[in-house]
Design an enzyme around this catalytic site. Structure first.
Site, mmCIF file in Angstrom:
data_model
loop_
_atom_site.group_PDB
_atom_site.id
_atom_site.type_symbol
_atom_site.label_atom_id
_atom_site.label_comp_id
_atom_site.label_asym_id
_atom_site.label_seq_id
_atom_site.Cartn_x
_atom_site.Cartn_y
_atom_site.Cartn_z
ATOM 1 N N LYS A 165 0.822 -1.215 0.000
ATOM 2 C CA LYS A 165 0.000 0.000 0.000
ATOM 3 C C LYS A 165 0.859 1.269 0.000
ATOM 4 O O LYS A 165 0.625 2.173 -0.794
ATOM 5 C CB LYS A 165 -0.945 -0.034 1.207
ATOM 6 C CG LYS A 165 -1.843 1.169 1.335
ATOM 7 C CD LYS A 165 -3.071 0.852 2.162
ATOM 8 C CE LYS A 165 -2.735 0.162 3.462
ATOM 9 N NZ LYS A 165 -1.957 1.018 4.397
ATOM 10 N N THR A 205 4.044 1.524 -0.812
ATOM 11 C CA THR A 205 4.805 1.530 -2.059
ATOM 12 C C THR A 205 3.949 2.036 -3.219
ATOM 13 O O THR A 205 4.396 2.848 -4.043
ATOM 14 C CB THR A 205 5.329 0.110 -2.361
ATOM 15 O OG1 THR A 205 6.142 -0.323 -1.266
ATOM 16 C CG2 THR A 205 6.145 0.077 -3.630
ATOM 17 N N ARG A 245 1.944 8.556 6.783
ATOM 18 C CA ARG A 245 2.187 8.483 8.219
ATOM 19 C C ARG A 245 3.670 8.284 8.501
ATOM 20 O O ARG A 245 4.413 7.772 7.669
ATOM 21 C CB ARG A 245 1.410 7.322 8.834
ATOM 22 C CG ARG A 245 -0.094 7.474 8.773
ATOM 23 C CD ARG A 245 -0.783 6.287 9.415
ATOM 24 N NE ARG A 245 -0.498 5.048 8.721
ATOM 25 C CZ ARG A 245 -0.713 3.838 9.239
ATOM 26 N NH1 ARG A 245 -1.192 3.718 10.456
ATOM 27 N NH2 ARG A 245 -0.456 2.755 8.540
ATOM 28 N N LYS A 280 8.856 -5.330 10.720
ATOM 29 C CA LYS A 280 8.735 -4.675 9.422
ATOM 30 C C LYS A 280 10.082 -4.341 8.804
ATOM 31 O O LYS A 280 10.271 -4.468 7.604
ATOM 32 C CB LYS A 280 7.891 -3.397 9.551
ATOM 33 C CG LYS A 280 6.466 -3.663 9.991
ATOM 34 C CD LYS A 280 5.636 -2.404 10.052
ATOM 35 C CE LYS A 280 5.294 -1.904 8.659
ATOM 36 N NZ LYS A 280 4.321 -0.799 8.703
ATOM 37 N N ALA A 310 -3.713 1.994 13.364
ATOM 38 C CA ALA A 310 -4.946 1.914 12.580
ATOM 39 C C ALA A 310 -5.972 0.977 13.202
ATOM 40 O O ALA A 310 -7.129 0.999 12.800
ATOM 41 C CB ALA A 310 -4.637 1.467 11.161
ATOM 42 N N PHE A 313 -3.741 -0.246 7.224
ATOM 43 C CA PHE A 313 -4.322 -1.582 7.092
ATOM 44 C C PHE A 313 -5.337 -1.646 5.946
ATOM 45 O O PHE A 313 -5.245 -0.908 4.978
ATOM 46 C CB PHE A 313 -4.931 -2.049 8.410
ATOM 47 C CG PHE A 313 -3.921 -2.266 9.508
ATOM 48 C CD1 PHE A 313 -2.706 -2.867 9.248
ATOM 49 C CD2 PHE A 313 -4.183 -1.864 10.808
ATOM 50 C CE1 PHE A 313 -1.768 -3.065 10.257
ATOM 51 C CE2 PHE A 313 -3.264 -2.065 11.820
ATOM 52 C CZ PHE A 313 -2.055 -2.661 11.541
ATOM 53 N N PHE A 362 3.495 -9.149 -8.940
ATOM 54 C CA PHE A 362 4.668 -9.921 -8.554
ATOM 55 C C PHE A 362 5.104 -10.772 -9.747
ATOM 56 O O PHE A 362 4.288 -11.094 -10.628
ATOM 57 C CB PHE A 362 4.357 -10.810 -7.346
ATOM 58 C CG PHE A 362 4.314 -10.064 -6.043
ATOM 59 C CD1 PHE A 362 5.379 -10.138 -5.148
ATOM 60 C CD2 PHE A 362 3.216 -9.285 -5.691
ATOM 61 C CE1 PHE A 362 5.351 -9.452 -3.941
ATOM 62 C CE2 PHE A 362 3.177 -8.594 -4.492
ATOM 63 C CZ PHE A 362 4.249 -8.682 -3.608
ATOM 64 N N TRP A 405 7.220 -0.895 -7.581
ATOM 65 C CA TRP A 405 8.331 -1.419 -6.779
ATOM 66 C C TRP A 405 9.567 -1.623 -7.652
ATOM 67 O O TRP A 405 10.679 -1.272 -7.262
ATOM 68 C CB TRP A 405 7.919 -2.728 -6.116
ATOM 69 C CG TRP A 405 8.960 -3.290 -5.196
ATOM 70 C CD1 TRP A 405 9.181 -2.959 -3.889
ATOM 71 C CD2 TRP A 405 9.930 -4.296 -5.522
ATOM 72 N NE1 TRP A 405 10.224 -3.686 -3.378
ATOM 73 C CE2 TRP A 405 10.704 -4.514 -4.355
ATOM 74 C CE3 TRP A 405 10.222 -5.018 -6.677
ATOM 75 C CZ2 TRP A 405 11.748 -5.445 -4.324
ATOM 76 C CZ3 TRP A 405 11.260 -5.937 -6.648
ATOM 77 C CH2 TRP A 405 12.017 -6.148 -5.478
#
Length: 557
Positions: A71, A73, A94, A105, A273, A301, A382, A410
């Site tokens: 999200k 990215t 954020r 993460k 969130a 989220f 992907f 990405w």
């Protein structure tokens, strides 16, 4: 493929003063933190007040899975793509919390060739906002316990204190503690605990405040506990709000950085969130709307949490309304929602994908039909995604009248998001939609919770446990009925059971308890097992993070 941090460190950044100048921000409005990051004074808004607002684009997602959705990215890449198309654009994100960065993460500034930079600074201390929020939170805690120790003029019941201390680190050892031990000179013994800083109400307050005076007023309304005669005790009663606001004075100013492609970005505020509203600050969003023609922001989220709270809380309180919504999904994640195994996602599995797509479709229906907003699906591609799988997702979305665009930001940066950007621009060119809220201000708190659960989550019923019923009666008596509701729920499922993936049906949402965030201006309904102080995993990301003798950081992804 290079790691995220390698890509970021090899990028030649522009001086942040040059980025600001292109936006029309003057040197007097800048508070520099080195060469590549700065705070923008809220006084700058006075000069921009008469400018028309740009168009707001919200990026949200399906319910997250270990397979990843991308999200942030996608948000960064979409901003870069709009920039490539010649649009004046800003991104509003954020701030990452250090606890998850060192925990699971490893970094939270986008990924690949769609990042905000300097990513090491953003992921670690940045401009000190998190520390200021923690300090303000803990000043209030210290003044509360000191008041009791010094005679307790307000008659505070130590057994009914609801204010916790905060630290910006995952540390399960601090969830429940006993303090004030070892004699009268060391305080009054009581049960206590810590929240992670982003779960503090001070964070939510900072992100919803529009001025220093608004900040002070909200801080003064924080309820820290209850007296022996059952009256709420506030930060204002303790005379703490002025000093707290003094600590937060600079933290209230938005942080300006840039992407790898030099698109300007505000990275400011970061409430949880699932326990708070999960959006960046109102001041950053509103300032961006004055500085750019298009503002791309995200909500935490999945859309059942982040987008619902963005629309029902942030937009309601801030007078905002998105022109378009992007829902991010990956075929890998949808297959997980359909029952595929995590180690088998590289193989084509149309059956699992078909079973997982309803999760995406429910979020789409909510955005289009419940909130009345135009949407586009961004499929975060992907390498192992097959043409048949992409076609299946595309066909199902088009049945709802929603376009689908492949996102390859990405790997390709803004170039990989141009198709998505064109779809978003087409939605923004339509007449501005009227945002429809899930509930009205006059609805009771029970009605608000029930409407979110049944309309947004798809629940068949809501059960209020005795503690929740008792607290709802108290908040009605105290005059909090008109506040919006912030649902505290697992992010992994539309239900309150993280194991119910896809689009569950015939489930009940169980509200265990209800809390008041009187300063932030919402009521929190807790469902399931929501953690406000995470722990570290068996192998924390911190084990791989290091710094060499030159000061170069490694291991942040």
């Amino acid at each position: 493929m290079k790691s995220d941090i390698q890509i970021a460190q090899e990028t030649e950044l522009e001086p942040i003063g040059d980025i600001a100048a292109r936006l029309g921000i003057e040197q007097d409005d800048l508070q520099l933190y080195g060469s590549y990051k700065a705070k923008i004074s809220l006084k700058a808004m006075e000069r921009f007040r008469d400018r028309p607002d740009g168009k707001l684009i919200l990026v949200t997602a399906i319910n997250p899975t270990p397979a990843g959705e991308g999200k942030t990215t996608t948000t960064v890449g979409l901003g870069d793509a709009l920039n490539r198309l010649g649009k004046k654009v800003m991104i509003a994100l954020r701030e990452p919390s250090m606890g998850p960065v060192f925990g699971v993460k490893g970094g939270a500034a986008g990924g690949g060739y769609a990042q905000v930079v300097p990513m090491e600074d953003i992921n670690l201390h940045f401009t000190g906002d998190m520390h200021a929020i923690g300090a303000a939170n803990n000043l209030l805690a210290a003044m509360l316990d000191n008041h009791i120790h010094q005679g307790n003029e307000l008659g505070i019941d130590p057994r009914r204190i609801v204010w916790k201390r905060a630290i910006d680190m995952n540390d399960r050892q601090l969830r429940f503690i006993v303090d004030g031990l070892n004699g009268r000179s060391n305080g009054v013994p009581r049960e206590d605990g810590f929240d992670i800083t982003v779960a503090s109400e001070v964070m939510a307050i900072l992100c919803l405040s529009e001025s220093i005076l608004d900040l002070k007023d909200r801080l003064s309304r924080i309820i820290v506990g209850y007296s022996y005669d059952n009256k709420p005790v506030t930060a204002g009663d303790l005379k703490a709000h002025g000093a707290m606001a003094a600590i937060l004075k600079d933290a209230l100013n938005p942080n300006l950085v840039q992407t790898l492609e030099h698109t300007p970005a505000f990275v400011h505020g970061g409430p949880f969130a699932n326990i708070a509203h999960g959006c960046n600050s109102i001041v950053a969003t509103k300032m961006a709307l004055k500085l750019a023609d298009y503002v791309v922001t995200e909500a935490g989220f999945g859309a059942d949490l982040g987008a619902e709270k963005f629309l029902n809380i942030k937009c309601r309180l801030g007078g905002l309304s998105p022109a378009a919504v992007v829902i991010v999904a990956s075929i890998r994640a949808l297959k997980l929602h359909g029952g595929a195994e995590l180690d088998n996602l590289q193989n084509e599995d149309l059956e699992a994908l078909a079973k997982g797509i309803p999760n995406l479709l429910k979020h789409l229906e909510n955005i289009k039909d419940k909130f009345g907003l135009p949407a586009v699906v961004a499929v975060n591609r992907f390498p192992h995604d097959t043409e048949a799988e992409i076609a299946l997702v595309t066909d199902k979305c088009r049945e709802l009248g929603v376009s689908v665009a492949l996102s390859e930001v990405w790997a390709k940066g803004g170039e990989g998001g141009v198709a998505l950007a064109r779809e978003v621009l087409a939605l923004c060119d339509q007449p501005q939609p009227d945002l429809r809220y899930t509930y009205g201000d006059q609805d009771s708190l029970e009605e608000k919770i029930t409407k979110i659960a049944t309309e947004i989550y798809g629940a068949s019923a809501v059960e209020f446990l005795p503690d929740a019923k008792r607290e709802l009666k108290r908040y009605k008596r105290l005059g909090f009925q008109k506040l919006p509701v912030c649902m505290a729920k697992t992010q992994y499922s539309l239900s309150d059971d993280p194991k119910k993936l896809g689009r569950p049906a015939d489930f009940t949402i169980t509200v265990r308890s209800v809390r008041i965030s009187a300063g932030a201006g919402f009521v929190v309904a807790l469902t399931g097992d929501i953690m406000t102080m995470p722990g570290l995993p068996k192998h924390p990301a911190a084990e791989s993070i290091d710094v060499d003798e030159s000061g170069r950081i490694t291991g942040l992804f």
